[in-house]
Design an enzyme around this catalytic site. Structure first.
Site, PDB file in Angstrom:
ATOM      1  N   GLN A 191       1.046  -1.560  -0.152  1.00  0.00           N
ATOM      2  CA  GLN A 191       0.226  -0.280  -0.253  1.00  0.00           C
ATOM      3  C   GLN A 191       0.355   1.286  -0.137  1.00  0.00           C
ATOM      4  OE1 GLN A 191      -3.105   0.795  -0.628  1.00  0.00           O
ATOM      5  NE2 GLN A 191      -3.950  -1.516  -0.950  1.00  0.00           N
ATOM      6  N   SER A 192       1.665   1.436  -0.725  1.00  0.00           N
ATOM      7  CA  SER A 192       3.035   2.403  -0.828  1.00  0.00           C
ATOM      8  C   SER A 192       2.219   3.470  -1.821  1.00  0.00           C
ATOM      9  CB  SER A 192       4.344   2.039  -1.423  1.00  0.00           C
ATOM     10  OG  SER A 192       5.046   3.017  -1.446  1.00  0.00           O
ATOM     11  N   ASN A 193       2.787   4.267  -1.259  1.00  0.00           N
ATOM     12  CA  ASN A 193       1.717   5.990  -1.580  1.00  0.00           C
ATOM     13  C   ASN A 193       2.947   6.394  -2.204  1.00  0.00           C
ATOM     14  OD1 ASN A 193      -0.218   6.778   0.365  1.00  0.00           O
ATOM     15  ND2 ASN A 193       0.713   6.481   2.196  1.00  0.00           N
TER      16      ASN A 193
END
Ligand SMILES: *Cc1c(COP(=O)(O)O)cnc(C)c1O
Length: 334
Positions: free
Chosen positions: A74-76
Site C-alpha cells: 500500500q505504498s503511497n
C-alpha cells in the site's frame, strides 16, 4: 544558496493550500492549521510528488527510460511514482513487500491502472532486490534509474526545502509554534529541517515516528542526520545538525507500522467529521493522533498556533476497511 542547478520536472500543483481547521481547533482548544500536501494533484497527491519532481528530473536528465522503486503493497510512494512514470513515458517497475493479495485495492489497484510492472518481494520489504532487478533490466538493453525507498535521498529532501520556502511565503502574519508531521523514510524530515534553518522559521519541528526502528546499526535518528549532512553538502550549504536539532517522537508507534488502533481511528473520524478532510490510516492518522494527544496532555498549550502537515495517503483507506472503526463519533448506522 543556489540549487537551481538541479533538474526538475513539473508533476504537481504548487503552492498547496494552507488552511485553518476552525472546527477541529474549537474542539481541541488550539489553533490548528493544515498544509494540504494531500492536494499536490498527482494521482490523489501526497508528499512524494514534491520529491519525485527532483528525482525524476534527474532520471530524465541522465537519459533513463525505466524507473525502479520499492515499498509496501500500500505504498503511497510507489503509487505516485507509477503515476509520474506514466505521465513521463517511463517504464516503471515496483518491488512490493509481501505476497500478491487476492484482490488489488487502494494504492495497489492504482499501481495496476498506471500500467507498471509489479514484482512481489516477499520478506525483502525495503528494496533489497533492487540491484538484481537493475541488472536484469540493463541486460535487456534498458537504461534503468533507481528511485530510493520513500524517495528519501538528498534530491528528494531538497524538495522539502522548497516546501518550507513556499510555507514561509504563505504564512506571513502567522506564528506557528510547532510543525507536526508523519516521519518515516526521513526525506521529508530532512528537507523541513534544512528549510527551517535556511528560511529562519521559528516553529519547532515535531516528527511523529510511524515505523518501528529495527536497525540497531543505524537507527532512524542517525539516518536522518546523515541524510541532512549529505543534502547540505549537495546544495553547498554549511549548515550542520546534531541530535539536539532532531525531534522524532516514538510515543505513537502503538502496535507497529500500518496497524490501525483506537487513536488513529479517533483522529481519522474527528478530522473527517469536523473538517470533511480525509487522513490516511498509516501516516497522517497516526500523526494527527499524536497532535491530539499532545494537546490533551497539555504538552501543547491551549491557544497555541500549530501547523499539521498533511502528507497524503488517503487511497490506503480503501484497503483498510476492516481496520476502520465506523462507530466513531457522529457515525450512526440507522
Ligand atoms: C511517505 C509518507 C510519509 C513519510 O514521509 P517520509 O519522507 O518517508 O518520511 C508520510 N505520510 C505519507 C502519507 C506518506 O506516504
Amino acid at each position: 544558496m543556489d540549487y537551481q542547478q538541479f533538474a526538475k520536472v513539473d508533476l504537481g500543483f504548487f503552492p498547496t493550500p494552507l488552511v485553518k481547521l476552525s472546527r477541529l481547533s474549537q474542539a481541541l482548544g488550539c489553533e490548528i492549521w493544515m498544509k494540504r500536501d494531500d492536494m499536490t494533484g498527482l494521482a490523489f497527491g501526497g508528499n512524494k510528488t514534491r520529491k519525485l519532481e527532483y528525482i525524476l528530473g534527474d532520471a530524465l536528465a541522465k537519459g533513463c527510460d525505466t524507473i525502479i522503486t520499492a515499498g509496501a503493497a500500500q505504498s503511497n510512494h510507489c503509487r505516485q511514482t507509477a503515476a509520474a512514470a506514466a505521465q513521463l513515458n517511463l517504464e516503471c517497475h515496483l518491488l512490493l513487500g509481501g505476497e500478491q493479495p487476492e484482490k488489488a485495492q487502494g494504492n495497489l489497484l492504482l499501481d495496476n491502472l498506471f500500467g507498471c510492472y509489479i514484482h512481489w518481494a516477499g520478506d525483502n520489504r525495503k528494496g533489497e532486490d533492487i540491484p538484481a532487478l537493475y541488472q536484469s533490466l540493463q541486460a535487456e538493453g534498458k537504461t534503468p534509474y533507481i528511485v530510493p525507498y520513500g524517495g528519501s535521498n538528498a534530491l528528494g529532501a531538497l524538495a522539502f526545502i522548497d516546501a518550507v520556502k513556499e510555507l514561509a511565503e504563505q504564512s506571513r502574519g502567522l506564528a506557528f509554534s510547532r510543525l507536526i508531521f508523519a516521519s518515516s523514510s526521513g526525506g521529508t524530515h530532512v528537507g523541513l529541517m534544512l528549510g527551517k534553518r535556511l528560511f529562519n522559521q521559528a516553529f519547532e519541528l515535531v516528527g511523529i515516528n510511524i515505523d518501528k526502528d529495527e536497525n540497531p546499526d543505524m537507527p532512524f535518528d542517525g539516518q536522518i542526520l546523515e541524510l541532512a549532512r549529505k543534502t547540505a553538502v549537495m546544495i553547498g550549504s554549511s549548515e550542520t545538525f546534531s541530535s539536539q536539532d532532531l525531534l522524532l517522537n516514538p510515543d505513537y508507534l502503538a502496535e507497529g507500522y500500518g496497524i490501525v488502533g483506537a487513536a488513529e481511528n479517533e483522529a481519522i473520524a474527528l478530522t473527517a467529521q469536523l473538517e470533511g478532510i480525509l487522513l490516511d490510516p498509516v501516516y497522517t492518522g497516526r500523526a494527527m493522533a499524536g497532535l491530539i494527544d499532545m494537546i490533551r496532555t497539555g504538552e501543547i498549550r491551549q491557544g497555541e498556533q500549530v501547523l499539521f502537515w498533511h502528507t497524503g495517503g488517503a487511497p490506503s483507506l480503501f484497503a483498510c476497511a476492516d481496520q476502520l472503526d465506523l462507530t466513531q463519533g457522529k457515525n450512526k448506522q440507522v
